[in-house]
Design a protein around this motif. Structure first.
Motif, PDB file in Angstrom:
ATOM      1  N   PRO A 101       0.825  -1.218   0.000  1.00 43.69           N
ATOM      2  CA  PRO A 101       0.000   0.000   0.000  1.00 43.69           C
ATOM      3  C   PRO A 101       0.851   1.257   0.000  1.00 43.69           C
ATOM      4  O   PRO A 101       2.001   1.257   0.451  1.00 43.69           O
ATOM      5  N   LEU A 102       0.267   2.335  -0.510  1.00 46.42           N
ATOM      6  CA  LEU A 102       0.975   3.614  -0.513  1.00 46.42           C
ATOM      7  C   LEU A 102       1.167   4.158   0.891  1.00 46.42           C
ATOM      8  O   LEU A 102       2.181   4.788   1.192  1.00 46.42           O
ATOM      9  N   LYS A 103       0.176   3.957   1.753  1.00 49.15           N
ATOM     10  CA  LYS A 103       0.230   4.497   3.114  1.00 49.15           C
ATOM     11  C   LYS A 103       0.015   3.379   4.134  1.00 49.15           C
ATOM     12  O   LYS A 103      -1.051   3.241   4.724  1.00 49.15           O
ATOM     13  N   PRO A 104       1.059   2.564   4.358  1.00 49.93           N
ATOM     14  CA  PRO A 104       0.900   1.481   5.339  1.00 49.93           C
ATOM     15  C   PRO A 104       0.893   1.982   6.781  1.00 49.93           C
ATOM     16  O   PRO A 104       0.347   1.322   7.674  1.00 49.93           O
ATOM     17  N   ASN A 105       1.533   3.146   7.012  1.00 51.77           N
ATOM     18  CA  ASN A 105       1.601   3.776   8.350  1.00 51.77           C
ATOM     19  C   ASN A 105       2.391   2.973   9.370  1.00 51.77           C
ATOM     20  O   ASN A 105       2.519   3.389  10.522  1.00 51.77           O
ATOM     21  N   SER A 106       2.915   1.820   8.975  1.00 56.10           N
ATOM     22  CA  SER A 106       3.723   0.993   9.865  1.00 56.10           C
ATOM     23  C   SER A 106       4.287  -0.159   9.040  1.00 56.10           C
ATOM     24  O   SER A 106       3.969  -0.297   7.852  1.00 56.10           O
ATOM     25  N   ASP A 107       5.112  -0.983   9.656  1.00 51.47           N
ATOM     26  CA  ASP A 107       5.672  -2.128   8.945  1.00 51.47           C
ATOM     27  C   ASP A 107       4.584  -3.155   8.640  1.00 51.47           C
ATOM     28  O   ASP A 107       3.780  -3.507   9.502  1.00 51.47           O
ATOM     29  N   ILE A 108       4.569  -3.631   7.393  1.00 57.15           N
ATOM     30  CA  ILE A 108       3.632  -4.687   7.010  1.00 57.15           C
ATOM     31  C   ILE A 108       4.172  -6.015   7.534  1.00 57.15           C
ATOM     32  O   ILE A 108       5.290  -6.427   7.207  1.00 57.15           O
ATOM     33  N   LEU A 109       3.384  -6.685   8.362  1.00 54.68           N
ATOM     34  CA  LEU A 109       3.796  -7.979   8.918  1.00 54.68           C
ATOM     35  C   LEU A 109       3.456  -9.119   7.973  1.00 54.68           C
ATOM     36  O   LEU A 109       4.245 -10.050   7.811  1.00 54.68           O
TER      37      LEU A 109
END
Length: 239
Positions: A27-35
């Motif tokens: 995503p463009l705006k994950p806002n955190s690390d993708i687990l």
């Protein structure tokens, strides 16, 4: 925070009658690390879920069945309730949408360059694209096999094709379709209208510039001196 936007560019690529590869971008705006990503695949009779840490997965399907798939991205605070969705078939079918983001660039008096992305729902393997060109109530079409196109540099890079032998000053309308072995599905891209610049006309004789004749100046004779006068020889070869 959870993601504000879903994964991007989800597509299904048929590998065989019983295998399909799903791939996507973060995503463009994950806002955190993708687990991890949660992939859901379902049709009228079955439903499966998979946790995937990468951005692609190969799934097993039944031949000639229609499937739906969704992907959501998860951080430690959840998926934000946003996901991306597509529909596809494991058998060959016609595309249900046209080539995407068709754009005209590099326009000259005799050529232009087209760029585009594949359809999001090809429903099979795209074997060729067709460019339709309309000008002055005359329409021509050009089939472009995928095998003849340069391979895009990356997943989100477009296909590129150069149209040549066009006529300067003409107004062209251009659109595209994509085809599997079953056809193009009757869906086409939005028509684009392009006015080519005029050809540069050759200069007429009166507009041509020529080099001014070279003029040498002689020293002004001093008072009382006579200018030298040269006469041509009386016979050829004599001095």
């Amino acid at each position: 925070m959870a993601p504000d936007t879903p994964p991007q560019f989800l597509k299904a690529t048929k590998l065989s009658d019983y295998e399909v590869k799903l791939s996507w971008e973060p995503p463009l705006k994950p806002n955190s690390d993708i687990l991890y990503y949660i992939v859901r695949i379902w049709n009228e009779t079955t439903e499966t879920w998979q946790n995937v840490t990468g951005t692609s997965v190969i799934i097993h399907v039944d031949s000639e069945s229609r499937y739906n798939a969704s992907v959501s991205s998860w951080t430690r605070l959840g998926d934000g309730g946003v996901l991306i969705y597509i529909s596809f078939t494991s058998g060959e079918a016609e595309p249900t949408d046209p080539p995407q983001n068709v754009t005209v660039v590099n326009v000259t008096a005799s050529s232009l360059t087209l760029t585009w992305h594949p359809p999001t729902q090809p429903n099979g393997i795209i074997v060729h694209y067709t460019v339709y060109i309309s000008e002055n109530n005359t329409m021509t079409e050009k089939k472009i096999p995928v095998s003849n196109l340069p391979i895009p540099a990356s997943h989100d890079s477009p296909f590129i094709y150069n149209l040549k032998r066009l006529i300067g000053g003409s107004n062209y309308t251009i659109w595209m379709t994509s085809s599997t072995i079953q056809g193009d599905g009757g869906v086409r891209s939005k028509p684009l209208t392009v006015l080519l610049p005029e050809d540069a006309a050759p200069l007429s004789a009166k507009h041509r510039t020529s080099r001014a004749p070279c003029v040498s100046r002689t020293a002004k004779p001093s008072r009382g001196s006579r200018p030298l006068v040269f006469r041509p020889p009386q016979t050829p070869g004599s001095l």
